[in-house]
Design a protein around this motif. Sequence first.
Motif, PDB file in Angstrom:
ATOM      1  N   LEU A 227       0.847  -1.202   0.000  1.00 60.16           N
ATOM      2  CA  LEU A 227       0.000   0.000   0.000  1.00 60.16           C
ATOM      3  C   LEU A 227       0.879   1.248   0.000  1.00 60.16           C
ATOM      4  N   GLY A 228       1.883   1.255   0.894  1.00 50.35           N
ATOM      5  CA  GLY A 228       2.776   2.415   0.969  1.00 50.35           C
ATOM      6  C   GLY A 228       3.470   2.664  -0.367  1.00 50.35           C
ATOM      7  N   ALA A 229       3.977   1.577  -0.963  1.00 52.41           N
ATOM      8  CA  ALA A 229       4.696   1.712  -2.243  1.00 52.41           C
ATOM      9  C   ALA A 229       3.771   2.247  -3.329  1.00 52.41           C
ATOM     10  N   ALA A 230       2.491   1.899  -3.220  1.00 54.51           N
ATOM     11  CA  ALA A 230       1.544   2.316  -4.264  1.00 54.51           C
ATOM     12  C   ALA A 230       1.083   3.754  -4.082  1.00 54.51           C
ATOM     13  N   ILE A 231       0.818   4.143  -2.850  1.00 54.54           N
ATOM     14  CA  ILE A 231       0.085   5.413  -2.680  1.00 54.54           C
ATOM     15  C   ILE A 231       0.837   6.511  -1.931  1.00 54.54           C
ATOM     16  N   ALA A 232       1.934   6.154  -1.228  1.00 48.82           N
ATOM     17  CA  ALA A 232       2.456   7.117  -0.254  1.00 48.82           C
ATOM     18  C   ALA A 232       3.559   8.018  -0.794  1.00 48.82           C
ATOM     19  N   ASP A 233       3.588   9.226  -0.260  1.00 48.14           N
ATOM     20  CA  ASP A 233       4.718  10.143  -0.461  1.00 48.14           C
ATOM     21  C   ASP A 233       5.722   9.968   0.678  1.00 48.14           C
ATOM     22  N   GLY A 234       5.236   9.427   1.813  1.00 43.34           N
ATOM     23  CA  GLY A 234       6.096   9.253   2.983  1.00 43.34           C
ATOM     24  C   GLY A 234       5.655   8.036   3.775  1.00 43.34           C
ATOM     25  N   ILE A 235       6.615   7.412   4.483  1.00 44.08           N
ATOM     26  CA  ILE A 235       6.306   6.198   5.252  1.00 44.08           C
ATOM     27  C   ILE A 235       6.667   6.428   6.714  1.00 44.08           C
ATOM     28  N   VAL A 257       9.612   1.131  -7.043  1.00 38.98           N
ATOM     29  CA  VAL A 257      10.175   1.078  -8.403  1.00 38.98           C
ATOM     30  C   VAL A 257       9.398   0.064  -9.245  1.00 38.98           C
ATOM     31  N   ALA A 258       9.050  -1.065  -8.630  1.00 40.53           N
ATOM     32  CA  ALA A 258       8.297  -2.103  -9.353  1.00 40.53           C
ATOM     33  C   ALA A 258       6.948  -1.562  -9.830  1.00 40.53           C
ATOM     34  N   ARG A 259       6.465  -0.531  -9.172  1.00 34.44           N
ATOM     35  CA  ARG A 259       5.203   0.079  -9.604  1.00 34.44           C
ATOM     36  C   ARG A 259       5.433   1.279 -10.518  1.00 34.44           C
ATOM     37  N   GLY A 260       6.669   1.418 -10.977  1.00 32.02           N
ATOM     38  CA  GLY A 260       6.968   2.489 -11.922  1.00 32.02           C
ATOM     39  C   GLY A 260       7.154   3.844 -11.273  1.00 32.02           C
ATOM     40  N   ARG A 261       7.382   3.833  -9.950  1.00 33.18           N
ATOM     41  CA  ARG A 261       7.536   5.125  -9.278  1.00 33.18           C
ATOM     42  C   ARG A 261       8.996   5.507  -9.117  1.00 33.18           C
ATOM     43  N   ASN A 262       9.236   6.823  -8.947  1.00 29.89           N
ATOM     44  CA  ASN A 262      10.576   7.324  -8.659  1.00 29.89           C
ATOM     45  C   ASN A 262      10.837   7.143  -7.158  1.00 29.89           C
TER      46      ASN A 262
END
Length: 448
Positions: A227-235, A257-262
């Motif tokens: 969830l964090g990897a998908a939606i979060a700006d901070g953990i 990264v696996a979700r295409g995020r920086n």
Amino acid sequence: MTKRQLKLGLVTTGVGGPGEYNRWLDPEIPVDASVNIDWYIDIARQAEAAKFDLVFIVDSQFITPDSPPHYLNRLEPLTLLSALAVATSHIGLVATATTSYNDPYNLARRLASLDLISKGRAGWNVVTSGDAGTSRNYGKDEHYDYDTRYGRAHEYLDVARGLWRSYEDGALVRDRETGQFLDPTKLHALNHKGRFFSVEGPLNIQRSPQGEPVIFQAGDSDQGRDLGAAIADGIFTHSKTIEQGQAFYADLKRRAVARGRNPEEIVIMPGVTVTVGDTDAEGRDIQRHYQEQDHSFDQALAAFGRSFGWHDFRQYDLDAPFPAEALEYARNSFFTGAKKVTDLAVSKSLTLRQAVEASRTSRPGPFVGSAATVADQIALWFEGRAIDGLNIHAGHPSQFRRFTQEVVPILQERGIFRRDYEASTLRGNLGLPIPTNVRETRREELAA
Ligand SMILES: Cc1cc2nc3c(=O)[nH]c(=O)nc-3n(C[C@H](O)[C@H](O)[C@H](O)COP(=O)(O)O)c2cc1C
């Protein structure tokens, strides 16, 4: 290129959170600190003077007489932060709010309001409610199971973000000359129909100077991390050692990264306690003193069951092997935390007494010693990619002062922490981009 910068947050648990049952005996803390807005304003201003990125308000909605003093009697986060918004000017304001017991339209609206009141400084710590008993305050006998909790959370964020993009920039024309208030072509309904929510929209509030609130996430299971990897700006998390921190950091960023995020656009900020003395030895003495004083064994035993759905461990023989079967009570609660405690007790053949003692003495973490030592440790964790920042538990007021007055200047000297705010929004200070309003992009694409 400017050096990568450490982020700092302040976690306030007024008269004492978990493991801090007697903190309120400190004469420097008003006995009503957790419901005293003047106290919150004072500490938020101290953090702002030290150029902290944010104030982080944890929250829950289920108590027992064994809950920590701060939990027994505290202010609701969004209400509290709306007051702090007008008493501060730069510090970010992060409210914990659960996706399990709020409707998305209502919560998206309240968060967007805080974002406008604070001129772009709002943040939301997305939790799914660790306290299983919360369900009974919302007309449900049982808390949602993990799949439902995390399923709702993913869909909830789609809805909230969709609602925050109801208005394109320039939709509110407000032209007194022409008499046009709204350009209706730039206002969009959401028409969301999903597994858990059905929300038509649009939301009745515009975007803020930072676009929309910064999203934090707290929850350590596989599902929580996804969830964090998908939606979060901070953990928001907890790490006891630098190795644990590095493993968590690498794992979370890999998932992003696996979700295409920086990966640079997710800041990892564990909550930690910091203890500063004149020397390393004095720091350790202060830490030991607070550890003894803030939490008796009996209080620790009473509180031990929180992660296990507030299961009462006082019913067991303290000197018998740890009752591992109690993990079943954690199934819909703080399962990941409870499993760690149980696994440790079983692998080391601990008695219940030893397991409670281990949980009681494990809190303070590695940031203890002289100001120079604490700063060294923080730099080590930061440069070793165990953290992007820290959420500092304010704890005893004299300790928070020592952190801001003695440790922060050393971090500034080393060039890893700001001397002044870069921006007036939370996103700006965290170095996060303003999320694009997809509807605007689409319009531009169509026009091209
Ligand atoms: C560091 C951390 C902080 C949390 N803070 C809160 C909180 O303030 N309020 C709350 O209701 N739940 C909080 N949670 C609970 C999570 O949202 C989640 O329900 C719980 O941890 C169980 O999920 P997990 O097994 O994925 O960790 C927190 C969890 C973690 C790990």
